[in-house]
Design a protein around this motif. Structure first.
Motif, mmCIF file in Angstrom:
data_model
loop_
_atom_site.group_PDB
_atom_site.id
_atom_site.type_symbol
_atom_site.label_atom_id
_atom_site.label_comp_id
_atom_site.label_asym_id
_atom_site.label_seq_id
_atom_site.Cartn_x
_atom_site.Cartn_y
_atom_site.Cartn_z
ATOM 1 N N ASP A 1 0.791 -1.230 0.000
ATOM 2 C CA ASP A 1 0.000 0.000 0.000
ATOM 3 C C ASP A 1 0.826 1.285 0.000
ATOM 4 O O ASP A 1 0.269 2.384 -0.055
ATOM 5 C CB ASP A 1 -0.995 0.019 1.166
ATOM 6 C CG ASP A 1 -0.321 0.001 2.529
ATOM 7 O OD1 ASP A 1 0.924 0.081 2.590
ATOM 8 O OD2 ASP A 1 -1.024 -0.106 3.546
ATOM 9 N N ASN A 2 2.175 1.179 0.060
ATOM 10 C CA ASN A 2 2.981 2.402 -0.005
ATOM 11 C C ASN A 2 4.146 2.333 -0.987
ATOM 12 O O ASN A 2 4.863 3.329 -1.165
ATOM 13 C CB ASN A 2 3.488 2.804 1.390
ATOM 14 C CG ASN A 2 4.384 1.749 2.032
ATOM 15 O OD1 ASN A 2 5.077 0.998 1.356
ATOM 16 N ND2 ASN A 2 4.367 1.693 3.371
ATOM 17 N N GLU B 1 4.215 2.352 -4.111
ATOM 18 C CA GLU B 1 4.032 3.299 -5.213
ATOM 19 C C GLU B 1 4.735 4.628 -4.923
ATOM 20 O O GLU B 1 5.277 5.275 -5.826
ATOM 21 C CB GLU B 1 2.534 3.546 -5.440
ATOM 22 C CG GLU B 1 2.207 4.494 -6.571
ATOM 23 C CD GLU B 1 2.221 3.831 -7.941
ATOM 24 O OE1 GLU B 1 2.622 4.509 -8.909
ATOM 25 O OE2 GLU B 1 1.845 2.654 -8.037
ATOM 26 N N SER B 2 4.772 5.018 -3.650
ATOM 27 C CA SER B 2 5.316 6.322 -3.274
ATOM 28 C C SER B 2 6.839 6.363 -3.256
ATOM 29 O O SER B 2 7.433 7.443 -3.118
ATOM 30 C CB SER B 2 4.788 6.741 -1.901
ATOM 31 O OG SER B 2 5.285 5.885 -0.876
ATOM 32 N N LYS C 1 8.771 4.212 -5.592
ATOM 33 C CA LYS C 1 9.327 3.550 -6.774
ATOM 34 C C LYS C 1 10.151 4.491 -7.640
ATOM 35 O O LYS C 1 10.981 4.049 -8.436
ATOM 36 C CB LYS C 1 8.216 2.891 -7.590
ATOM 37 C CG LYS C 1 7.306 3.880 -8.309
ATOM 38 C CD LYS C 1 6.313 3.147 -9.194
ATOM 39 C CE LYS C 1 5.510 4.135 -10.038
ATOM 40 N NZ LYS C 1 4.586 3.446 -10.941
ATOM 41 N N HIS C 2 9.948 5.813 -7.485
ATOM 42 C CA HIS C 2 10.704 6.796 -8.271
ATOM 43 C C HIS C 2 12.126 6.984 -7.744
ATOM 44 O O HIS C 2 12.974 7.533 -8.442
ATOM 45 C CB HIS C 2 9.982 8.149 -8.236
ATOM 46 C CG HIS C 2 9.993 8.786 -6.872
ATOM 47 N ND1 HIS C 2 9.157 8.367 -5.856
ATOM 48 C CD2 HIS C 2 10.764 9.787 -6.343
ATOM 49 C CE1 HIS C 2 9.391 9.100 -4.772
ATOM 50 N NE2 HIS C 2 10.359 9.960 -5.038
ATOM 51 N N ARG D 1 2.659 -8.463 -7.111
ATOM 52 C CA ARG D 1 2.076 -7.142 -7.343
ATOM 53 C C ARG D 1 3.022 -6.048 -6.862
ATOM 54 O O ARG D 1 3.178 -5.011 -7.512
ATOM 55 C CB ARG D 1 0.720 -7.050 -6.625
ATOM 56 C CG ARG D 1 0.016 -5.711 -6.783
ATOM 57 C CD ARG D 1 -0.296 -5.384 -8.232
ATOM 58 N NE ARG D 1 -0.876 -4.060 -8.361
ATOM 59 C CZ ARG D 1 -0.617 -3.224 -9.361
ATOM 60 N NH1 ARG D 1 0.224 -3.570 -10.320
ATOM 61 N NH2 ARG D 1 -1.191 -2.037 -9.414
ATOM 62 N N ILE E 1 4.718 -3.125 -9.319
ATOM 63 C CA ILE E 1 4.675 -1.670 -9.072
ATOM 64 C C ILE E 1 6.098 -1.099 -9.011
ATOM 65 O O ILE E 1 6.383 -0.059 -9.599
ATOM 66 C CB ILE E 1 3.921 -1.379 -7.760
ATOM 67 C CG1 ILE E 1 2.455 -1.748 -7.894
ATOM 68 C CG2 ILE E 1 4.059 0.103 -7.368
ATOM 69 C CD1 ILE E 1 1.669 -1.723 -6.591
ATOM 70 N N TRP E 2 6.985 -1.786 -8.301
ATOM 71 C CA TRP E 2 8.374 -1.322 -8.188
ATOM 72 C C TRP E 2 9.021 -1.198 -9.559
ATOM 73 O O TRP E 2 9.773 -0.228 -9.814
ATOM 74 C CB TRP E 2 9.159 -2.285 -7.312
ATOM 75 C CG TRP E 2 10.627 -1.944 -7.213
ATOM 76 C CD1 TRP E 2 11.657 -2.484 -7.926
ATOM 77 C CD2 TRP E 2 11.227 -0.954 -6.360
ATOM 78 N NE1 TRP E 2 12.849 -1.919 -7.577
ATOM 79 C CE2 TRP E 2 12.606 -0.970 -6.616
ATOM 80 C CE3 TRP E 2 10.713 -0.083 -5.405
ATOM 81 C CZ2 TRP E 2 13.493 -0.117 -5.947
ATOM 82 C CZ3 TRP E 2 11.595 0.768 -4.747
ATOM 83 C CH2 TRP E 2 12.978 0.733 -5.020
ATOM 84 N N SER F 1 7.557 -0.759 -12.463
ATOM 85 C CA SER F 1 6.774 -0.021 -13.477
ATOM 86 C C SER F 1 7.303 1.398 -13.700
ATOM 87 O O SER F 1 8.074 1.907 -12.893
ATOM 88 C CB SER F 1 5.313 0.052 -13.045
ATOM 89 O OG SER F 1 5.182 0.789 -11.842
#
Length: 199
Positions: free
Chosen positions: A163-164, A166-167, A169-170, A192, A196-197, A199
């Motif tokens: 749940d975090n 995504e914040s 991965k940049h 999953r 996300i990591w 992507s």
């Protein structure tokens, strides 16, 4: 030895140390750290020997938390140390060539002073339940600054979950560590996270 990018798995006594390693290997982890604090030396030796065989058979890099002596005894690929353990430059004097040394960092100052290691851990990024007395949470911005300033590959660690992720991965990190959220869930959940990591 090459340090694989992506996910870095760590065993957890709450899920069984050997059982954790088996699950992480099944999930496809390419690095596994044996971290189990509440055991006797002989118990740790037996478990580390079992995990060394599992990781060798699976072609997985095997790291031992804190204990250089245990890492050398079982022929691990490396050791991960913190600010209260032997300094990496002293460890480097007694370990074989190619031995991996990881170092935990919790501030920009820690990153600036890091030396003689092969990678650093940057964290805790978020609040974590894995350690009894965790360091203060860094937050995403400070973690990113530490990764950017590090001359060594950096793995993000601490409270990272589906749940975090995504914040973060940049952030140009070498990879990430997730303990409880991975071990408490199934392979689909983990895949999953990786999706996300990457992507």
């Amino acid at each position: 030895m090459d340090l694989p990018k992506g996910f870095y798995g760590i065993t957890d006594e709450r899920f069984g140390c050997v059982e954790s390693a088996k699950k992480l290997i099944d999930f496809g982890a390419k690095i596994i750290q044996y971290r189990c604090k509440n055991k006797t030396d002989r118990q740790m030796l037996r478990e580390a020997e079992l995990i060394r065989k599992l990781t060798r058979d699976a072609g997985v890099v095997f790291i031992i938390d804190d204990r250089v002596d245990l890492a050398l005894l079982v022929g691990a690929d490396g050791v991960h140390v913190g600010d209260k353990d032997f300094p990496p430059c002293e460890i480097r004097r007694i370990v074989p060539e190619g031995f991996i040394i990881g170092l935990s960092t919790h501030s920009l100052e820690d990153v600036e002073h890091a030396s003689c290691c092969d990678y650093i851990g940057v964290g805790p990024v978020f609040a974590t339940t894995t350690k009894d007395k965790p360091h203060p949470t860094l937050g995403v911005e400070l973690a990113e600054e530490m990764v950017i300033k590090s001359p060594y590959p950096a793995f993000l660690i601490g409270g990272i979950a589906l749940d975090n992720i995504e914040s973060i991965k940049h952030i140009p990190a070498w990879g990430f560590v997730s303990v409880r959220d991975v071990l408490a869930n199934d392979k689909t959940h983990f895949e999953r996270m990786l999706e996300i990591w990457n992507s």
